[in-house]
Motif scaffolding. Structure first.
Motif, PDB file in Angstrom:
ATOM      1  N   GLU A  52      83.465  73.292  10.928  1.00 48.14           N
ATOM      2  CA  GLU A  52      83.113  71.822  11.228  1.00 48.14           C
ATOM      3  C   GLU A  52      83.426  71.335  12.333  1.00 48.14           C
ATOM      4  OE1 GLU A  52      84.145  70.256   6.678  1.00 48.14           O
ATOM      5  OE2 GLU A  52      86.003  70.905   7.813  1.00 48.14           O
ATOM      6  N   VAL A  53      84.171  72.165  13.212  1.00 49.67           N
ATOM      7  CA  VAL A  53      84.404  71.514  14.735  1.00 49.67           C
ATOM      8  C   VAL A  53      83.323  71.339  15.302  1.00 49.67           C
ATOM      9  CG1 VAL A  53      85.700  72.227  16.693  1.00 49.67           C
ATOM     10  CG2 VAL A  53      86.732  72.596  14.718  1.00 49.67           C
ATOM     11  N   GLU A  54      83.267  70.400  16.052  1.00 46.99           N
ATOM     12  CA  GLU A  54      82.085  69.858  16.946  1.00 46.99           C
ATOM     13  C   GLU A  54      82.276  70.199  18.400  1.00 46.99           C
ATOM     14  OE1 GLU A  54      79.140  68.893  15.977  1.00 46.99           O
ATOM     15  OE2 GLU A  54      79.607  68.608  13.753  1.00 46.99           O
ATOM     16  N   HIS A  55      81.725  71.311  18.850  1.00 47.45           N
ATOM     17  CA  HIS A  55      81.951  71.617  20.159  1.00 47.45           C
ATOM     18  C   HIS A  55      80.824  70.700  21.110  1.00 47.45           C
ATOM     19  CE1 HIS A  55      84.758  74.672  19.107  1.00 47.45           C
ATOM     20  NE2 HIS A  55      83.711  74.927  18.007  1.00 47.45           N
ATOM     21  N   VAL A  56      81.364  70.353  22.322  1.00 45.30           N
ATOM     22  CA  VAL A  56      80.493  69.421  22.872  1.00 45.30           C
ATOM     23  C   VAL A  56      79.899  69.866  24.125  1.00 45.30           C
ATOM     24  CG1 VAL A  56      80.336  67.048  24.092  1.00 45.30           C
ATOM     25  CG2 VAL A  56      81.580  67.355  21.748  1.00 45.30           C
ATOM     26  N   TYR A  57      78.575  69.785  24.359  1.00 43.53           N
ATOM     27  CA  TYR A  57      78.221  70.739  25.795  1.00 43.53           C
ATOM     28  C   TYR A  57      77.279  69.640  26.371  1.00 43.53           C
ATOM     29  CZ  TYR A  57      80.391  74.719  24.452  1.00 43.53           C
ATOM     30  OH  TYR A  57      81.175  75.774  24.061  1.00 43.53           O
ATOM     31  N   LEU A  58      77.356  69.046  27.657  1.00 43.99           N
ATOM     32  CA  LEU A  58      76.578  68.039  28.388  1.00 43.99           C
ATOM     33  C   LEU A  58      75.867  68.178  29.364  1.00 43.99           C
ATOM     34  CD1 LEU A  58      79.466  64.808  27.857  1.00 43.99           C
ATOM     35  CD2 LEU A  58      77.354  65.777  26.304  1.00 43.99           C
ATOM     36  N   ASN A  59      74.883  67.945  29.801  1.00 42.22           N
ATOM     37  CA  ASN A  59      74.149  68.139  31.063  1.00 42.22           C
ATOM     38  C   ASN A  59      73.531  69.556  31.036  1.00 42.22           C
ATOM     39  OD1 ASN A  59      74.649  65.552  31.581  1.00 42.22           O
ATOM     40  ND2 ASN A  59      76.029  66.042  33.194  1.00 42.22           N
ATOM     41  N   ASP A  60      73.842  70.138  32.047  1.00 41.51           N
ATOM     42  CA  ASP A  60      73.080  71.583  32.111  1.00 41.51           C
ATOM     43  C   ASP A  60      74.281  72.589  31.252  1.00 41.51           C
ATOM     44  OD1 ASP A  60      70.961  71.362  33.489  1.00 41.51           O
ATOM     45  OD2 ASP A  60      71.844  71.944  35.445  1.00 41.51           O
ATOM     46  N   ALA A  61      75.281  72.024  31.142  1.00 43.35           N
ATOM     47  CA  ALA A  61      76.367  73.164  30.384  1.00 43.35           C
ATOM     48  C   ALA A  61      75.614  73.519  28.682  1.00 43.35           C
ATOM     49  CB  ALA A  61      77.553  72.305  30.182  1.00 43.35           C
ATOM     50  N   VAL A  62      74.494  72.792  28.241  1.00 47.40           N
ATOM     51  CA  VAL A  62      74.125  73.209  27.056  1.00 47.40           C
ATOM     52  C   VAL A  62      73.649  74.626  27.256  1.00 47.40           C
ATOM     53  CG1 VAL A  62      73.605  70.782  26.490  1.00 47.40           C
ATOM     54  CG2 VAL A  62      71.718  72.442  27.677  1.00 47.40           C
ATOM     55  N   LYS A  63      73.579  75.136  28.270  1.00 48.11           N
ATOM     56  CA  LYS A  63      72.925  76.798  28.581  1.00 48.11           C
ATOM     57  C   LYS A  63      74.368  77.543  28.221  1.00 48.11           C
ATOM     58  CE  LYS A  63      70.317  75.279  32.308  1.00 48.11           C
ATOM     59  NZ  LYS A  63      69.960  75.385  33.833  1.00 48.11           N
ATOM     60  N   LEU A  64      75.287  76.978  28.228  1.00 47.22           N
ATOM     61  CA  LEU A  64      76.520  78.135  28.079  1.00 47.22           C
ATOM     62  C   LEU A  64      76.530  78.500  26.381  1.00 47.22           C
ATOM     63  CD1 LEU A  64      79.361  76.000  29.858  1.00 47.22           C
ATOM     64  CD2 LEU A  64      78.159  78.252  30.783  1.00 47.22           C
ATOM     65  N   ARG A  65      76.370  77.520  25.662  1.00 49.03           N
ATOM     66  CA  ARG A  65      76.444  77.726  24.282  1.00 49.03           C
ATOM     67  C   ARG A  65      75.192  77.219  23.515  1.00 49.03           C
ATOM     68  NH1 ARG A  65      81.010  80.145  21.623  1.00 49.03           N
ATOM     69  NH2 ARG A  65      79.362  80.462  20.101  1.00 49.03           N
ATOM     70  N   PRO A  66      74.098  77.743  23.735  1.00 47.84           N
ATOM     71  CA  PRO A  66      72.908  77.146  22.857  1.00 47.84           C
ATOM     72  C   PRO A  66      72.934  77.073  21.293  1.00 47.84           C
ATOM     73  CG  PRO A  66      72.088  79.096  24.185  1.00 47.84           C
ATOM     74  CD  PRO A  66      73.636  78.852  24.410  1.00 47.84           C
ATOM     75  N   ASP A  67      73.500  78.149  21.013  1.00 44.29           N
ATOM     76  CA  ASP A  67      73.970  78.436  19.588  1.00 44.29           C
ATOM     77  C   ASP A  67      74.781  77.326  18.893  1.00 44.29           C
ATOM     78  OD1 ASP A  67      75.988  79.694  21.004  1.00 44.29           O
ATOM     79  OD2 ASP A  67      76.744  80.361  19.394  1.00 44.29           O
ATOM     80  N   LEU A  68      75.505  76.758  19.640  1.00 43.25           N
ATOM     81  CA  LEU A  68      76.608  75.754  19.230  1.00 43.25           C
ATOM     82  C   LEU A  68      75.803  74.557  19.355  1.00 43.25           C
ATOM     83  CD1 LEU A  68      80.164  77.036  20.449  1.00 43.25           C
ATOM     84  CD2 LEU A  68      79.079  76.953  18.306  1.00 43.25           C
ATOM     85  N   VAL A  69      75.177  74.182  20.416  1.00 45.58           N
ATOM     86  CA  VAL A  69      74.451  73.005  20.381  1.00 45.58           C
ATOM     87  C   VAL A  69      73.371  72.793  19.613  1.00 45.58           C
ATOM     88  CG1 VAL A  69      72.622  71.806  21.985  1.00 45.58           C
ATOM     89  CG2 VAL A  69      74.710  72.954  22.987  1.00 45.58           C
TER      90      VAL A  69
END
Length: 128
Positions: A102-119
């Motif tokens: 249930e924890v929402e990990h947050v990736y913004l800008n180009d950082a979405v590339k780090l964990r596309p599975d979580l995004v």
């Protein structure tokens, strides 16, 4: 229960204001999406890639209401060839009743590339 909440953001320039504002945005989003009160935070660890040295991103927390006593520390990210440049990563350790999934990990800008599975899983949850 103690949980870790991950987040990351990239910036375009090694600029103190941009680093602080982007870190502030990330921290606010992490707290909002996970319904985190500063009193429930054990610590915040922030790493930065070595191309970011204009300021300490931890200064961003001092701009947030109620975050004065939250322990925070900055450190350099290890240099791995081909890794994402100009990146600020956050690990927030909190007390929460949320289950791990249930924890929402947050990736913004180009950082979405780090964990596309979580995004992707966050977007799937939003559509429900």
């Amino acid at each position: 229960m103690i949980r870790g909440i991950r987040g990351a953001v990239t910036v375009e320039h090694n600029d103190a204001d941009e680093i602080i504002q982007s870190t502030k945005q990330l921290i606010e989003e992490m707290a909002s999406q996970n319904e985190i009160d500063p009193e429930t935070i054990a610590q915040v660890l922030i790493s930065v890639t070595t191309d970011l040295n204009a300021t300490f991103p931890a200064k961003a927390l001092r701009l947030l209401e109620g975050w004065k006593y939250v322990p925070v520390m900055c450190m350099p990210e290890i240099e791995v060839p081909g890794s994402l440049p100009k990146c600020i990563r956050v690990m927030m350790t909190v007390n929460t009743n949320k289950a791990q999934q249930e924890v929402e990990h947050v990736y913004l800008n180009d950082a979405v590339k780090l964990r596309p599975d979580l995004v992707e899983s966050n977007h799937t949850k939003e559509r429900r």
